[in-house]
Design a protein around this motif. Structure first.
Motif, PDB file in Angstrom:
ATOM      1  N   LYS A 165      64.695   7.539  35.925  1.00 50.20           N
ATOM      2  CA  LYS A 165      64.382   8.347  35.889  1.00 50.20           C
ATOM      3  C   LYS A 165      64.994  10.101  35.078  1.00 50.20           C
ATOM      4  O   LYS A 165      65.768  10.311  35.358  1.00 50.20           O
ATOM      5  CB  LYS A 165      64.824   9.159  37.818  1.00 50.20           C
ATOM      6  CG  LYS A 165      63.166  10.232  37.542  1.00 50.20           C
ATOM      7  CD  LYS A 165      63.699  10.698  39.245  1.00 50.20           C
ATOM      8  CE  LYS A 165      62.661  11.823  39.434  1.00 50.20           C
ATOM      9  NZ  LYS A 165      62.809  12.252  41.189  1.00 50.20           N
ATOM     10  N   LEU A 166      64.747  10.035  33.826  1.00 54.02           N
ATOM     11  CA  LEU A 166      64.698  11.298  33.325  1.00 54.02           C
ATOM     12  C   LEU A 166      63.434  12.649  33.271  1.00 54.02           C
ATOM     13  O   LEU A 166      62.717  12.600  33.132  1.00 54.02           O
ATOM     14  CB  LEU A 166      64.518  10.923  31.694  1.00 54.02           C
ATOM     15  CG  LEU A 166      65.532   9.712  31.205  1.00 54.02           C
ATOM     16  CD1 LEU A 166      64.884   9.198  30.046  1.00 54.02           C
ATOM     17  CD2 LEU A 166      67.267   9.665  31.523  1.00 54.02           C
ATOM     18  N   SER A 167      64.225  13.312  33.324  1.00 54.98           N
ATOM     19  CA  SER A 167      63.365  14.839  33.120  1.00 54.98           C
ATOM     20  C   SER A 167      64.317  16.404  32.642  1.00 54.98           C
ATOM     21  O   SER A 167      65.437  16.010  32.424  1.00 54.98           O
ATOM     22  CB  SER A 167      62.982  15.475  34.864  1.00 54.98           C
ATOM     23  OG  SER A 167      64.770  15.562  35.494  1.00 54.98           O
ATOM     24  N   CYS A 168      63.559  16.430  32.279  1.00 57.27           N
ATOM     25  CA  CYS A 168      63.733  18.496  31.550  1.00 57.27           C
ATOM     26  C   CYS A 168      62.129  19.393  32.263  1.00 57.27           C
ATOM     27  O   CYS A 168      61.104  18.563  32.292  1.00 57.27           O
ATOM     28  CB  CYS A 168      64.323  17.759  30.537  1.00 57.27           C
ATOM     29  SG  CYS A 168      63.013  17.771  28.777  1.00 57.27           S
ATOM     30  N   ASP A 169      62.576  20.172  31.782  1.00 52.50           N
ATOM     31  CA  ASP A 169      62.266  21.531  31.584  1.00 52.50           C
ATOM     32  C   ASP A 169      60.991  21.828  30.375  1.00 52.50           C
ATOM     33  O   ASP A 169      59.896  22.370  30.504  1.00 52.50           O
ATOM     34  CB  ASP A 169      61.959  23.284  31.187  1.00 52.50           C
ATOM     35  CG  ASP A 169      62.401  22.557  33.746  1.00 52.50           C
ATOM     36  OD1 ASP A 169      62.059  22.551  34.433  1.00 52.50           O
ATOM     37  OD2 ASP A 169      63.450  23.082  34.025  1.00 52.50           O
ATOM     38  N   VAL A 170      61.709  21.606  29.401  1.00 55.14           N
ATOM     39  CA  VAL A 170      61.186  21.346  27.830  1.00 55.14           C
ATOM     40  C   VAL A 170      62.246  20.472  27.216  1.00 55.14           C
ATOM     41  O   VAL A 170      63.208  20.320  27.642  1.00 55.14           O
ATOM     42  CB  VAL A 170      61.500  22.538  27.239  1.00 55.14           C
ATOM     43  CG1 VAL A 170      61.265  22.528  25.122  1.00 55.14           C
ATOM     44  CG2 VAL A 170      60.755  23.985  28.135  1.00 55.14           C
TER      45      VAL A 170
END
Length: 265
Positions: A165-170
């Motif tokens: 699970k990888l996430s970021c806003d930008v």
């Protein structure tokens, strides 16, 4: 987060760099690893069951290409384009695309309602960063220096059972670096906040490959005029990161201070 072995990383690197995909047999021969072991990993590792697919010839291909542009990334983000296109698109069109993607995602994984105010703020911050970057760089850089960079907003790369699970806003991708940027609703970063950002962005290195330097960044929404860097070691992979932590008005320094080839007047 699932622990990814060095062998899995090597296998994924070969697959993602192959233009037509690659068979299990060819992976076995290139890595000099028993074919049974290769097939076992391909069938059980979330890196391959969730982020790869088999084409009509039975070859394994990546869901996200490592070539430029990174085809497939648009399926894991609410908005994806070159920096040039991002700077040209109107706020209304940008927000419409973001909201449509949010709605489509919600039908699959139950994403909460569209965060309109936050999305507008992030868009404005990124647009301002590019303007500031051109101001401080001036004649030191060609006019189109940043235009072919890639921008992806609200990136969420998740395997079916959330092992990865990888996430970021930008996610900002330049010629030599990848910046997973997270906006934090606070004035100052806590150790827990930085650790969480590293946890969410650490394995972007698998997707991007060794061609890019990975630079996670934290933008503190409640501060102004601030910029600092924090050295952090990932507990998961052991990698050391220089994490820029800044206010929205100092975001350009994420690039001028850490991006090779970007200079200030």
């Amino acid at each position: 987060m699932a622990r990814i072995s060095e062998l899995e990383r090597e296998m994924y690197s070969i697959i993602s760099c192959s233009t037509a995909g690659i068979s299990a047999g060819n992976l076995s021969r290139q890595l000099r690893v028993d074919l049974f072991e290769i097939r076992k990993i391909l069938s059980n590792s979330p890196l391959f069951t969730g982020l790869c697919y088999k084409n009509s010839k039975g070859n394994y291909c990546p869901m996200i290409s490592r070539s430029v542009p990174h085809y497939g990334l648009e399926h894991y983000s609410w908005y994806y384009s070159s920096a040039e296109m991002f700077l040209k698109v109107s706020e209304a069109d940008f927000m419409e695309k973001m909201e449509d993607s949010c709605i489509n995602t919600a039908t699959i994984i139950g994403t909460p309602r569209f965060p309109q105010k936050m999305s507008k703020m992030i868009r404005c911050s990124m647009a301002g960063m590019f303007k500031d970057l051109e101001l401080v760089s001036g004649k030191n850089q060609p006019a189109n220096k940043y235009r072919n960079w890639e921008t992806a907003f609200h990136v969420n790369i998740v395997t079916p059972h959330s092992e990865i699970k990888l996430s970021c806003d930008v996610l900002l991708i330049t010629e030599s670096a990848a910046y997973p940027i997270v906006f934090v609703n606070a004035e100052k970063p806590s150790d827990k906040t930085i650790a969480k950002i590293i946890e969410k962005t650490d394995d972007f290195s698998i997707i991007m490959g060794n061609t890019y330097r990975l630079i996670p960044a934290a933008v503190m929404i409640g501060s102004s005029g601030s910029f600092q860097t924090v050295s952090v070691r990932s507990e998961e992979t052991g990698c050391c990161y220089t994490v820029p932590v800044c206010s929205r008005d100092m975001m350009y320094r994420i690039l001028t201070d850490l991006q090779p080839g970007i200079e200030q007047n």
